[in-house]
Scaffold this motif. Structure first.
Motif, PDB file in Angstrom:
ATOM      1  N   THR A  72      22.230  16.332  54.801  1.00 58.04           N
ATOM      2  CA  THR A  72      22.170  17.789  54.749  1.00 58.04           C
ATOM      3  C   THR A  72      22.944  18.226  53.519  1.00 58.04           C
ATOM      4  N   VAL A  73      22.301  19.027  52.687  1.00 55.66           N
ATOM      5  CA  VAL A  73      22.897  19.495  51.437  1.00 55.66           C
ATOM      6  C   VAL A  73      23.153  20.994  51.559  1.00 55.66           C
ATOM      7  N   LEU A  74      24.292  21.436  51.083  1.00 58.43           N
ATOM      8  CA  LEU A  74      24.647  22.846  51.101  1.00 58.43           C
ATOM      9  C   LEU A  74      25.483  23.171  49.876  1.00 58.43           C
ATOM     10  N   PRO A  75      25.644  24.449  49.570  1.00 59.53           N
ATOM     11  CA  PRO A  75      26.435  24.799  48.393  1.00 59.53           C
ATOM     12  C   PRO A  75      27.861  24.293  48.517  1.00 59.53           C
ATOM     13  N   GLY A  76      28.499  24.049  47.371  1.00 58.58           N
ATOM     14  CA  GLY A  76      29.910  23.723  47.392  1.00 58.58           C
ATOM     15  C   GLY A  76      30.684  24.775  48.159  1.00 58.58           C
ATOM     16  N   LEU A  77      31.649  24.330  48.945  1.00 56.02           N
ATOM     17  CA  LEU A  77      32.397  25.228  49.830  1.00 56.02           C
ATOM     18  C   LEU A  77      33.492  25.964  49.060  1.00 56.02           C
ATOM     19  N   ILE A  78      33.923  27.092  49.600  1.00 57.47           N
ATOM     20  CA  ILE A  78      34.940  27.930  48.974  1.00 57.47           C
ATOM     21  C   ILE A  78      36.061  28.170  49.966  1.00 57.47           C
ATOM     22  N   ASP A  79      37.291  27.899  49.557  1.00 59.38           N
ATOM     23  CA  ASP A  79      38.470  28.220  50.371  1.00 59.38           C
ATOM     24  C   ASP A  79      39.214  29.353  49.672  1.00 59.38           C
ATOM     25  N   MET A  80      39.348  30.471  50.362  1.00 63.31           N
ATOM     26  CA  MET A  80      39.926  31.675  49.776  1.00 63.31           C
ATOM     27  C   MET A  80      41.432  31.778  49.946  1.00 63.31           C
ATOM     28  N   HIS A  81      42.064  30.753  50.494  1.00 69.58           N
ATOM     29  CA  HIS A  81      43.528  30.830  50.657  1.00 69.58           C
ATOM     30  C   HIS A  81      44.109  29.428  50.561  1.00 69.58           C
ATOM     31  N   VAL A  82      44.428  29.016  49.334  1.00 65.86           N
ATOM     32  CA  VAL A  82      45.067  27.721  49.123  1.00 65.86           C
ATOM     33  C   VAL A  82      46.281  27.903  48.224  1.00 65.86           C
ATOM     34  N   HIS A  83      47.131  26.879  48.220  1.00 65.09           N
ATOM     35  CA  HIS A  83      48.315  26.839  47.353  1.00 65.09           C
ATOM     36  C   HIS A  83      48.344  25.458  46.698  1.00 65.09           C
ATOM     37  N   LEU A  84      47.524  25.274  45.653  1.00 65.48           N
ATOM     38  CA  LEU A  84      47.410  23.963  45.025  1.00 65.48           C
ATOM     39  C   LEU A  84      48.637  23.613  44.195  1.00 65.48           C
ATOM     40  N   ALA A  85      49.149  24.579  43.453  1.00 65.41           N
ATOM     41  CA  ALA A  85      50.184  24.302  42.464  1.00 65.41           C
ATOM     42  C   ALA A  85      51.577  24.453  43.066  1.00 65.41           C
ATOM     43  N   ASP A  86      51.811  23.735  44.135  1.00 65.34           N
ATOM     44  CA  ASP A  86      53.102  23.795  44.814  1.00 65.34           C
ATOM     45  C   ASP A  86      53.214  22.580  45.735  1.00 65.34           C
TER      46      ASP A  86
END
Length: 423
Positions: A72-86
């Protein structure tokens, strides 16, 4: 002869979007714009974007074909609340002070890779303690220096002195580094200056800390911190720059004050009341509710001895937030997919999907929250969130059908970003 590419694709494809035309054979394709499952589709990709989606027929002889016919293929997912640079959350309140700026850069790069490999090809990074670490990470990803998702960055938290966006819990004579206090404001004029400064240094949007926080000592989630005037000043600056503002807000009054101030979205919304839900619906404000996070904080925080007041505040907000989410779904409020990844390990973002279904969404609604709805909040609808012509060729492939079992998204088999396979 068609050249089929499976798992063992050359790494060079992952580091830069290919200029050539390629094809993807999707056994099942989730159309997030129409809310439909399409069988046996051929996706033509040109210069990193979707050029066409048609019923499957063999592509031209010699064409590069990625065979995802069993997925099953779907669009790349989006996370609207992350803290990558920490750093990720620990039981040590001094953790933010234990890492240099250069170390945070390497940590952020690892988090970015973990997030992308989990199928999240775009994120809204809503804050870091070291100002502009998120901006630098975004730019490094865009240059191709590191592998990671497309990022929208806020630069720093706009918060009151000692508020939910501050590093707190230390003795009063401890001096917190200046780059951890870039967004501290004392009045509306100061908010105007600080928000302008964030934009001048590369912020894409603005994150306000409207109320206290669960994981900041000395603050209470239900207590409003930024004034409505301060928040409105931030909104005016963002609007003048063609951007937007989201507000961390747990308490019911802080949520409503932020919406009256003109924010586009509310983070957490843990203690939202019926009036707040109706206001969000009427104003078209997005709610970004991290309804998985409470279980992780309770389980791991209890095991690892996180501060007692943090665990108490988490207990006070978790079930209330989930009930608010259920009501918001029923009311038809716009709900995005946001997890607060960084409180828990990056790469586990998809664990939230089953909670969204458990608390009122259909699987398709949960997927749309993490695709078309989140793309709309970012103002990126022309580029991400769907796999129709013109969008980036950002897509994920999973073995099972997430419309039957949404937890299938916790086990991503393949990831493509901009026409390049990264997993």
């Amino acid at each position: 002869m068609v050249r089929r590419i499976g798992i063992a694709l050359a790494f060079t494809l992952a580091t830069a979007a290919p200029a050539e035309t390629l094809y993807v054979h999707a056994g099942r394709l989730i159309d997030t714009e129409r809310g439909a499952m399409l069988a046996d589709r051929l996706i033509r990709v040109e210069d990193g974007r979707v050029a066409a989606v048609t019923p499957y027929t063999p592509p031209p002889a010699g064409a590069r074909l990625i065979d995802w016919s069993g997925y099953t293929v779907l669009p790349g997912l989006i996370d609207m609340h992350v803290h990558l640079a920490d750093t990720e959350e620990t039981n040590n309140i001094a953790e933010p002070l234990l890492h240099s700026v250069s170390e945070i850069a390497y940590i952020g790069a690892r988090h970015a890779r973990e997030t992308l490999m989990a199928g999240f090809t775009s994120v809204h990074d809503v804050g870091c303690f070291r100002a502009f670490a998120d901006v630098a990470l975004r730019d490094a990803i865009n240059r191709g220096d590191v592998i990671g998702p497309r990022m929208s960055a806020v630069g720093a938290y706009i918060t009151t002195p000692g508020g939910g966006g501050e590093v707190t819990g230390f003795a009063p004579d401890v001096q917190v580094p200046a780059d951890m206090r870039v967004g501290v404001v004392t009045d509306a004029a100061d908010a105007t200056r600080k928000v302008n400064y964030l934009f001048q240094n590369g912020a894409d949007s603005i994150k306000l800390i409207a109320t206290g926080a669960v994981l900041a000592q000395g603050t209470e989630p239900g207590q409003q911190e930024l004034s409505e005037d301060e928040m409105h000043a931030a909104v005016l600056v963002a609007a003048a720059r063609g951007s937007w503002v989201t507000a961390h807000a747990h308490g019911a009054e802080g949520i409503k004050s932020a919406m009256r101030a003109g924010v586009k979205a509310i983070e957490h919304a843990s203690l939202i009341d019926d009036e707040g839900i109706a206001m969000a619906k009427a104003k078209g404000v997005y709610l970004d509710m991290d309804i998985y996070n409470g279980d992780y904080i309770n389980d791991v925080g209890t095991r690892d001895g996180w501060p007692a007041d943090m665990l108490r505040k988490n207990r006070d907000t978790t079930e209330a937030q989930r009930e608010g989410f259920r009501k918001a779904v029923k009311a038809g409020v716009k709900l995005t997919f946001g997890t607060d990844a960084g409180v828990y390990p990056h790469g586990l973002n998809a664990r939230q999907f089953k909670y969204m279904v458990r608390f009122g969404m259909t699987p398709m609604q949960a997927i749309q929250a993490a695709t078309v709805t989140s793309a709309a909040l970012l103002n990126w609808s022309k580029d991400v969130g769907a796999l129709s012509p013109g969008h980036y060729a950002d897509m994920v492939a999973v073995a099972n059908d997430p419309l039957v079992d949404i937890s299938a998204l916790e086990h991503v088999d393949h990831v493509m970003k901009g026409g390049a396979i990264v997993r």
